[in-house]
Design an enzyme around this catalytic site. Sequence first.
Site, PDB file in Angstrom:
ATOM      1  N   ASP A   1      -4.506  -0.162   9.589  1.00  0.00           N
ATOM      2  CA  ASP A   1      -5.652   0.699   9.881  1.00  0.00           C
ATOM      3  C   ASP A   1      -6.833   0.254   9.025  1.00  0.00           C
ATOM      4  O   ASP A   1      -6.755  -0.736   8.291  1.00  0.00           O
ATOM      5  CB  ASP A   1      -5.303   2.174   9.637  1.00  0.00           C
TER       6      ASP A   1
ATOM      7  N   ASP B   1      -8.242   1.627   6.391  1.00  0.00           N
ATOM      8  CA  ASP B   1      -7.982   1.703   4.953  1.00  0.00           C
ATOM      9  C   ASP B   1      -7.162   0.506   4.485  1.00  0.00           C
ATOM     10  O   ASP B   1      -7.418  -0.073   3.424  1.00  0.00           O
ATOM     11  CB  ASP B   1      -7.234   3.001   4.605  1.00  0.00           C
TER      12      ASP B   1
ATOM     13  N   GLU C   1       0.835  -1.199   0.000  1.00  0.00           N
ATOM     14  CA  GLU C   1       0.000   0.000   0.000  1.00  0.00           C
ATOM     15  C   GLU C   1       0.872   1.252   0.000  1.00  0.00           C
ATOM     16  O   GLU C   1       1.607   1.509   0.952  1.00  0.00           O
ATOM     17  CB  GLU C   1      -0.906   0.003   1.239  1.00  0.00           C
TER      18      GLU C   1
ATOM     19  N   ASP D   1      -1.126  -0.934   5.542  1.00  0.00           N
ATOM     20  CA  ASP D   1      -1.084  -0.282   6.850  1.00  0.00           C
ATOM     21  C   ASP D   1      -2.037  -0.981   7.818  1.00  0.00           C
ATOM     22  O   ASP D   1      -3.048  -1.569   7.409  1.00  0.00           O
ATOM     23  CB  ASP D   1      -1.489   1.186   6.736  1.00  0.00           C
TER      24      ASP D   1
END
Length: 649
Positions: free
Chosen positions: A507, A509, A432, A505
């Site tokens: 998180d 997203d 990402e 990541d």
Amino acid sequence: MVDFDKAEQQYTAENIELLSELEGVRKRPGMYIGSTNTMGLHHLVWEIVDNGVDEAVNGFGNKITVIIRKDGSVSVEDEGRGIPVDWHEKAKMPAVQLIFSTLHSGGKFNSKVYSTSAGLHGVGATVTNALSEWIDITICRQGKIYHIRFENGGRLAVPLEVIGTTNKHGTTVRFKPDATIFSTTEFKWDTIYNHLREESFLLNGVHLILKDERNGLSHEFYCENGLREYVSALTENKEAIGEIISAQGEWKQIQMETAFCWCSKDYNETLLSYANSVRTHDGGTHESGFRAGITKAVNDWAIQNGVIKETQKLDGSDIREGLTAIITVKIPEAALEYEGQTKGKLGSPEAYSAVSNFIYDQLVHYLAEHKPFAMDLIHKCTAAREAREAARKAKEAARGVKKINKVDAVISDKLASASSKDYKNNELFIVEGDSAGGSAKTGRDRAHQAILPLRGKPLNTDSVTMEKMLQNVEFSTIIQTIGAGVGSNFDINDSKYGKIIIMTDADTDGAHIQILLLTFFYNYMKPLITNGMVYIACPPLYGVFKKNDKSKIVYAWDDASLEEAKKKVGAGYSISRYKGLGEMNADQLANTTMNKKTRKLLQVHITDPLVVEKRISVLMGKDASQRRDWIEENLTFNEVDNFMNEVDK
């Protein structure tokens, strides 16, 4: 030079350990239940449920109740005959004590007791006992209620006793897994729910009840037309060619049942197999027989009806494109042969001939009676063959002509290739963001690790056409990079990588990108998942170090390991919270997330195809009302908040 005299003196009879049967199970639990993680934990439940299923399959009782208790235990109650409680003369103990304390004991070896059973090896009850903190067995039999209890890994705590009278019959087993054996002892509602739902499709007319005392949830499963309902659930949101075909048969005491259909816009084959009600995840002789029977039936019908020539026989993979099928067999104990205690693969040679001939006869007859469907099916199969041949020719042409097209130019701009041609040992990291991609490129093993950064969030491939997906730069780049085709043209043998690793990541997203990529692989490169080649990278969430000194940093992947890291660093520690991969430098990312010796990877598996199909179609599909209904039924705002907090830890 080795001093054998001295070595022989040090290696004597005193070095040979003699473990009791239960101690052996506790010493090597993975041999019996596969693992000591959540999968192994729930396998204990399946072993006890299987005993109730065997009773029901043989006509004794039509209800099995599983209850998740507040104290961390699970109880399984059936309405069968009740485990025998009389004295076993050879073992010098009651039969029920023998069954729960001695490996390879039980009634499943006797065809007069069970015509078919899942418990081939006679170790399931013993293993559950050995790996439990305690286990209680209550038996209703011949007007009396009997009770026996084991504690501390299988040691008899309460001998068999009569505790009352009753007009009921059956067995209730309640056990609490040993926390010193398992990495987790928390039973999951969803895991048990999905297993019982799957069982209900195989047990026509049997009530399977699940209750959870922790939250008040309960559900009852019941099917009248199990396999047809199973296939219908798997293909609910797909466009089928014709109806679901189902059949039952028997050959040399092997009972067989199947249901299957083809879907027009599906490039995958979904074949689920069972032997004596146990899911054979790794296939076996019954699956091989099914595939052989299907292939021969379609080819023979097409040739005999002049649709194709003898020299144009269809390949089995072309015929099975878009096929969703269930095959279940019930085999007498004398002929039943599994590979391994977890019964993942059927080895009975008789099953191949039985299923192959059965499927061939049923399908040839069906095609003869339903010619319009047969023609539609043959056209689908020939289209699959033409697409495969076109892909093969294009691939051969590409190997012979060094030509850089527009897509290749995009790849060369983004991809940091691996230099090794040892494709099976090469890894593709789909990363990402360009920032993290830059760190990954710097810290990678250049020989075997390739880095492909994503510049944006990929498309949801479950809600767009294949043409739209192919126009997407991110996916066209992934397809070209892996080099094995896509959809019906995908050939896993051409993959340039043995591992595809999604690195995002930690998180929401990042989790969303993982889901979008997994949906793509499931829809268009499913063999990568079924062959265990897709992984999720696990970057650390925290780094703990002494203030003003980051030279000796201790990493943590969750809150539990964070506490351990704090203790290891000692007083005066500081904590870095890594919300993004880009927050780590190249060395940190390499050492924690990419180095094969120190990293952690999650391998993606399909343990329950029905759950996967439903989740993808509901949560990733076009129907927003289905998605809203699922969220309202399964989540509360507090649960959503907790989920978001968990993701963000």
